[in-house]
Design an enzyme around this catalytic site. Structure first.
Site, PDB file in Angstrom:
ATOM      1  N   GLU A   5     -54.212  69.534 -43.383  1.00  0.00           N
ATOM      2  CA  GLU A   5     -54.074  69.477 -44.836  1.00  0.00           C
ATOM      3  C   GLU A   5     -54.160  70.876 -45.419  1.00  0.00           C
ATOM      4  O   GLU A   5     -54.940  71.710 -44.938  1.00  0.00           O
ATOM      5  CB  GLU A   5     -55.173  68.586 -45.426  1.00  0.00           C
ATOM      6  CG  GLU A   5     -55.058  68.299 -46.904  1.00  0.00           C
ATOM      7  CD  GLU A   5     -56.042  67.208 -47.345  1.00  0.00           C
ATOM      8  OE1 GLU A   5     -56.253  66.244 -46.574  1.00  0.00           O
ATOM      9  OE2 GLU A   5     -56.594  67.330 -48.446  1.00  0.00           O
ATOM     10  N   ASP A  19     -54.607  72.453 -49.290  1.00  0.00           N
ATOM     11  CA  ASP A  19     -54.995  71.939 -50.609  1.00  0.00           C
ATOM     12  C   ASP A  19     -54.951  72.953 -51.734  1.00  0.00           C
ATOM     13  O   ASP A  19     -55.517  74.053 -51.617  1.00  0.00           O
ATOM     14  CB  ASP A  19     -56.447  71.430 -50.576  1.00  0.00           C
ATOM     15  CG  ASP A  19     -56.618  70.153 -49.802  1.00  0.00           C
ATOM     16  OD1 ASP A  19     -55.622  69.464 -49.566  1.00  0.00           O
ATOM     17  OD2 ASP A  19     -57.768  69.843 -49.436  1.00  0.00           O
ATOM     18  N   GLU A  28     -56.471  72.197 -55.484  1.00  0.00           N
ATOM     19  CA  GLU A  28     -57.117  71.249 -56.375  1.00  0.00           C
ATOM     20  C   GLU A  28     -57.608  71.994 -57.606  1.00  0.00           C
ATOM     21  O   GLU A  28     -58.178  73.087 -57.490  1.00  0.00           O
ATOM     22  CB  GLU A  28     -58.294  70.553 -55.689  1.00  0.00           C
ATOM     23  CG  GLU A  28     -57.883  69.676 -54.521  1.00  0.00           C
ATOM     24  CD  GLU A  28     -59.044  68.892 -53.933  1.00  0.00           C
ATOM     25  OE1 GLU A  28     -58.803  67.838 -53.358  1.00  0.00           O
ATOM     26  OE2 GLU A  28     -60.202  69.354 -54.063  1.00  0.00           O
TER      27      GLU A  28
END
Length: 303
Positions: free
Chosen positions: A107, A109, A111
């Site tokens: 993953e 990311d 955010e």
């Protein structure tokens, strides 16, 4: 934590090329969300508008919303234009990330942790490889991310992952398999985005809760571009470094569509990244010795 400061003179000098880069990146033609993405949850709170040129996600007390790419990719350069939830966004999390599936997933990311009106968003980044994350780095931004669209980019090739904002790199995660650090290189990933409530941790460690009287909260995705290796049951679409899943069509972009596969930071980009990290980084797992009492992760000891 107080927002870092720098002198007006040096700020103006450094921001000029950043603004020029922003103008160049924002001039990229928007691609069709209908063709490349699908809204996957939210019961109507995610909407594709303007003939596929705009996608909005909303959050209320009942539910958030999200979307995902129709295809999977193994390596690529993806640019996403986002305008974050304005005003009092405390407790909300807006995301844009790549992920595979399964307990040993990879993953990458972005955010965006909301905050009270007048307080800066926290840009939270992380990299998971073979199911292991804990590689958080967090930043404040040098602009208001709710006033207009800005381009958030992931460059993912076999040598490195680079996170950028409006063309300015924030973070580089290098392939360090030679010292035993897993690197995302074998699991194809989809592109995801979501808007959801996380007021148990997102804002000031969960001390500030979501004010539902301000709902619905809305984040806007105003366009994207990508050069990436599309993954199918037959394997990768890339042959000899070529990228076949491209959403840009100019002669310039065609001629350089595979350059990202071996791209690295040049000296100018390195200087800009160092400036961002010096002035706007607010957390780095590689300096958190209290968290890693048995010793920092091995990649943190490599300059």
């Amino acid at each position: 934590m107080a927002r870092p400061h720098t002198s007006l003179g040096s700020l103006a000098f450094l921001l000029l090329p950043l603004l020029l880069l922003t103008a160049n990146f924002m001039s990229t033609n928007a691609s069709d969300f209908n063709k490349n993405f699908r809204v996957t949850w939210g019961d109507g709170r995610g909407k594709i508008l303007n003939n596929g040129k705009l996608l909005t996600l909303s959050l209320d007390k009942i539910s958030g919303s999200g979307f995902e790419s129709k295809n999977q990719y193994l390596f690529g350069k993806i640019d996403m234009q986002i305008k974050l939830v304005p005003g009092d966004s405390a407790g909300t999390v807006t995301t844009y990330y790549l992920s595979s599936i399964g307990s040993n997933h990879d993953e990458i990311d972005f955010e965006f942790l909301g905050n009270q009106s007048g307080q800066p968003y926290t840009l939270h980044t992380n990299v998971f490889s073979q199911g292991k994350g804990n590689r958080e780095q967090q930043f404040h931004l040098w602009f208001d991310p709710t006033a207009d669209f800005h381009t958030y980019s992931v460059l993912w090739n076999p040598q490195r992952i680079i996170f950028s904002v409006d063309g300015t790199p924030l973070r580089e995660f290098k392939n360090m398999e030679s010292i035993g650090v897993p690197f995302p290189k074998s699991q194809p990933m989809r592109i995801y985005a979501s808007l959801w409530n996380a007021d148990d941790w997102a804002t000031q460690g969960g001390r500030i809760k979501t004010d539902w009287t301000k709902a619905p909260f809305t984040a806007s995705y105003g366009g994207f571009s990508m050069n990436a290796c599309k993954w199918t049951s037959r394997g990768s679409s890339c042959t000899a470094g070529q990228s076949s899943a491209s959403t840009t069509s100019t002669a310039t972009s065609r001629s350089s569509s595979n350059s990202w596969m071996n791209q690295e930071l040049d000296s100018t980009s390195q200087e800009r990244m160092n400036w961002v990290r010096k002035n706007y980084m607010i957390y780095n797992y590689c300096t958190d010795k209290g968290r890693f009492s048995q010793g920092l992760p091995p990649e943190c000891n490599v300059s």
